[in-house]
Scaffold this motif. Sequence first.
Motif, PDB file in Angstrom:
ATOM      1  N   LEU A 166       0.855  -1.185   0.000  1.00 39.70           N
ATOM      2  CA  LEU A 166       0.000   0.000   0.000  1.00 39.70           C
ATOM      3  C   LEU A 166       0.887   1.229   0.000  1.00 39.70           C
ATOM      4  CD1 LEU A 166      -2.578  -1.096   2.699  1.00 39.70           C
ATOM      5  CD2 LEU A 166      -3.205  -0.345   0.394  1.00 39.70           C
ATOM      6  N   VAL A 167       0.508   2.246  -0.761  1.00 39.85           N
ATOM      7  CA  VAL A 167       1.269   3.500  -0.778  1.00 39.85           C
ATOM      8  C   VAL A 167       0.351   4.620  -0.313  1.00 39.85           C
ATOM      9  CG1 VAL A 167       2.716   5.043  -2.128  1.00 39.85           C
ATOM     10  CG2 VAL A 167       2.594   2.613  -2.738  1.00 39.85           C
ATOM     11  N   LEU A 168       0.667   5.197   0.841  1.00 40.49           N
ATOM     12  CA  LEU A 168      -0.136   6.296   1.400  1.00 40.49           C
ATOM     13  C   LEU A 168       0.651   6.984   2.500  1.00 40.49           C
ATOM     14  CD1 LEU A 168      -2.924   4.814   3.735  1.00 40.49           C
ATOM     15  CD2 LEU A 168      -0.833   3.625   3.114  1.00 40.49           C
ATOM     16  N   GLU A 169       0.324   8.234   2.736  1.00 39.79           N
ATOM     17  CA  GLU A 169       0.984   8.973   3.813  1.00 39.79           C
ATOM     18  C   GLU A 169       0.269   8.731   5.143  1.00 39.79           C
ATOM     19  OE1 GLU A 169       3.864  11.007   3.254  1.00 39.79           O
ATOM     20  OE2 GLU A 169       3.768  10.050   1.296  1.00 39.79           O
ATOM     21  N   ARG A 170      -1.070   8.818   5.112  1.00 36.67           N
ATOM     22  CA  ARG A 170      -1.881   8.674   6.311  1.00 36.67           C
ATOM     23  C   ARG A 170      -3.170   7.958   5.953  1.00 36.67           C
ATOM     24  NH1 ARG A 170       0.282  13.450   6.311  1.00 36.67           N
ATOM     25  NH2 ARG A 170      -1.420  14.266   5.064  1.00 36.67           N
ATOM     26  N   PRO A 171      -3.807   7.265   6.860  1.00 37.91           N
ATOM     27  CA  PRO A 171      -3.359   6.980   8.224  1.00 37.91           C
ATOM     28  C   PRO A 171      -2.267   5.916   8.227  1.00 37.91           C
ATOM     29  CG  PRO A 171      -5.408   5.835   7.789  1.00 37.91           C
ATOM     30  CD  PRO A 171      -5.131   6.674   6.575  1.00 37.91           C
TER      31      PRO A 171
ATOM     32  N   ALA B  10       3.153  -1.453   3.931  1.00 40.58           N
ATOM     33  CA  ALA B  10       2.675  -0.096   3.632  1.00 40.58           C
ATOM     34  C   ALA B  10       3.855   0.850   3.684  1.00 40.58           C
ATOM     35  CB  ALA B  10       1.603   0.335   4.633  1.00 40.58           C
ATOM     36  N   LYS B  11       3.853   1.805   2.758  1.00 42.55           N
ATOM     37  CA  LYS B  11       4.907   2.800   2.776  1.00 42.55           C
ATOM     38  C   LYS B  11       4.384   4.143   2.304  1.00 42.55           C
ATOM     39  CE  LYS B  11       8.182   2.101  -0.119  1.00 42.55           C
ATOM     40  NZ  LYS B  11       9.384   1.359   0.227  1.00 42.55           N
ATOM     41  N   THR B  12       5.107   5.189   2.653  1.00 40.83           N
ATOM     42  CA  THR B  12       4.738   6.520   2.189  1.00 40.83           C
ATOM     43  C   THR B  12       5.395   6.758   0.831  1.00 40.83           C
ATOM     44  OG1 THR B  12       6.628   7.754   3.035  1.00 40.83           O
ATOM     45  CG2 THR B  12       4.836   7.290   4.592  1.00 40.83           C
TER      46      THR B  12
ATOM     47  N   GLY C  67       3.941  13.281  -5.416  1.00 43.16           N
ATOM     48  CA  GLY C  67       2.853  12.734  -6.222  1.00 43.16           C
ATOM     49  C   GLY C  67       1.537  12.631  -5.473  1.00 43.16           C
ATOM     50  N   PHE C  68       0.532  11.968  -6.091  1.00 36.92           N
ATOM     51  CA  PHE C  68      -0.816  11.984  -5.495  1.00 36.92           C
ATOM     52  C   PHE C  68      -0.898  11.228  -4.178  1.00 36.92           C
ATOM     53  CE2 PHE C  68      -2.644   7.770  -6.147  1.00 36.92           C
ATOM     54  CZ  PHE C  68      -1.864   7.217  -7.160  1.00 36.92           C
ATOM     55  N   THR C  69      -0.091  10.177  -4.044  1.00 32.72           N
ATOM     56  CA  THR C  69      -0.113   9.471  -2.755  1.00 32.72           C
ATOM     57  C   THR C  69       0.622  10.294  -1.707  1.00 32.72           C
ATOM     58  OG1 THR C  69       1.783   8.180  -3.542  1.00 32.72           O
ATOM     59  CG2 THR C  69      -0.388   7.131  -3.668  1.00 32.72           C
ATOM     60  N   GLY C  70       1.740  10.852  -2.102  1.00 33.72           N
ATOM     61  CA  GLY C  70       2.532  11.653  -1.171  1.00 33.72           C
ATOM     62  C   GLY C  70       1.830  12.910  -0.721  1.00 33.72           C
TER      63      GLY C  70
ATOM     64  N   GLY D 118      -4.819  10.409  -2.322  1.00 33.68           N
ATOM     65  CA  GLY D 118      -5.430   9.090  -2.423  1.00 33.68           C
ATOM     66  C   GLY D 118      -4.469   7.996  -1.986  1.00 33.68           C
ATOM     67  N   ILE D 119      -4.885   6.773  -2.243  1.00 29.40           N
ATOM     68  CA  ILE D 119      -4.109   5.590  -1.868  1.00 29.40           C
ATOM     69  C   ILE D 119      -3.900   4.722  -3.105  1.00 29.40           C
ATOM     70  CG2 ILE D 119      -4.056   3.492  -0.433  1.00 29.40           C
ATOM     71  CD1 ILE D 119      -5.881   4.860   1.556  1.00 29.40           C
ATOM     72  N   ALA D 120      -2.703   4.176  -3.247  1.00 34.09           N
ATOM     73  CA  ALA D 120      -2.423   3.225  -4.320  1.00 34.09           C
ATOM     74  C   ALA D 120      -2.068   1.873  -3.695  1.00 34.09           C
ATOM     75  CB  ALA D 120      -1.277   3.710  -5.195  1.00 34.09           C
ATOM     76  N   ALA D 121      -2.341   0.817  -4.439  1.00 34.59           N
ATOM     77  CA  ALA D 121      -2.003  -0.534  -3.984  1.00 34.59           C
ATOM     78  C   ALA D 121      -1.412  -1.333  -5.126  1.00 34.59           C
ATOM     79  CB  ALA D 121      -3.243  -1.246  -3.436  1.00 34.59           C
ATOM     80  N   MET D 122      -0.365  -2.107  -4.816  1.00 36.08           N
ATOM     81  CA  MET D 122       0.250  -3.013  -5.786  1.00 36.08           C
ATOM     82  C   MET D 122       0.290  -4.411  -5.179  1.00 36.08           C
ATOM     83  SD  MET D 122       3.390  -0.597  -6.975  1.00 36.08           S
ATOM     84  CE  MET D 122       3.475   0.223  -5.387  1.00 36.08           C
ATOM     85  N   VAL D 123      -0.064  -5.389  -5.993  1.00 33.61           N
ATOM     86  CA  VAL D 123      -0.109  -6.766  -5.492  1.00 33.61           C
ATOM     87  C   VAL D 123       0.493  -7.717  -6.526  1.00 33.61           C
ATOM     88  CG1 VAL D 123      -1.617  -8.668  -4.772  1.00 33.61           C
ATOM     89  CG2 VAL D 123      -2.201  -6.306  -4.135  1.00 33.61           C
ATOM     90  N   VAL D 124       1.305  -8.627  -6.053  1.00 37.25           N
ATOM     91  CA  VAL D 124       1.759  -9.758  -6.859  1.00 37.25           C
ATOM     92  C   VAL D 124       1.209 -11.029  -6.231  1.00 37.25           C
ATOM     93  CG1 VAL D 124       3.754 -11.108  -7.632  1.00 37.25           C
ATOM     94  CG2 VAL D 124       3.837  -8.609  -7.697  1.00 37.25           C
ATOM     95  N   ALA D 125       0.634 -11.887  -7.053  1.00 38.61           N
ATOM     96  CA  ALA D 125       0.058 -13.139  -6.549  1.00 38.61           C
ATOM     97  C   ALA D 125       0.554 -14.308  -7.373  1.00 38.61           C
ATOM     98  CB  ALA D 125      -1.467 -13.075  -6.604  1.00 38.61           C
ATOM     99  N   THR D 126       0.775 -15.439  -6.716  1.00 31.26           N
ATOM    100  CA  THR D 126       1.009 -16.674  -7.453  1.00 31.26           C
ATOM    101  C   THR D 126      -0.156 -17.619  -7.188  1.00 31.26           C
ATOM    102  OG1 THR D 126       2.313 -17.672  -5.663  1.00 31.26           O
ATOM    103  CG2 THR D 126       3.520 -16.479  -7.357  1.00 31.26           C
TER     104      THR D 126
END
Length: 160
Positions: A102-107, A135-137, A142-145, A149-157
Amino acid sequence: MDKDFRVGIGYDSHRFTAGRPLVLGGIHIPYELGLHAHSDGDVLIHALCDALLGAAALKDIGTHFPDNDGAYANIDSTRLLTKVVDLLYQQGWNVHNVDCTLVLERPKMKPYIDEMTTTLSKLLHIDPSNLSIKAKTNEGMGFTGQGEGIAAMVVATIKQ
Ligand code: MG
């Protein structure tokens, strides 16, 4: 062996908006803003659904759950994830492991990671040790910083 495992990647982002609850990873998180969306706005689950669908080459979340379909208005995204897991199962696939960022500043997410992990691992029918949520800031960039808003990246096998 090599044809029995597949990898998928998913990404999603949603903008913050007032007057909605914040739902991430299938749990409610106390915060003054929620995420704008047709569904409950669970950006983490949406990225996760796309990673799983991508691994199975079953198109994407927008194909299966169109945002112009009233049936999905404000829907609990855990229901979408359950449908995706069922769809993969029908095609002979089980989830193997998942890694999320997850990429977000808060919460701050640290107090909620364990509950999200428990919730999602149950929905995915995997052991929590096979599910990673980070989760990281974005260092204010940019928009997350900027807290838009919030961005999410996922890798799945997945495995047969
Ligand atoms: Mg989304």
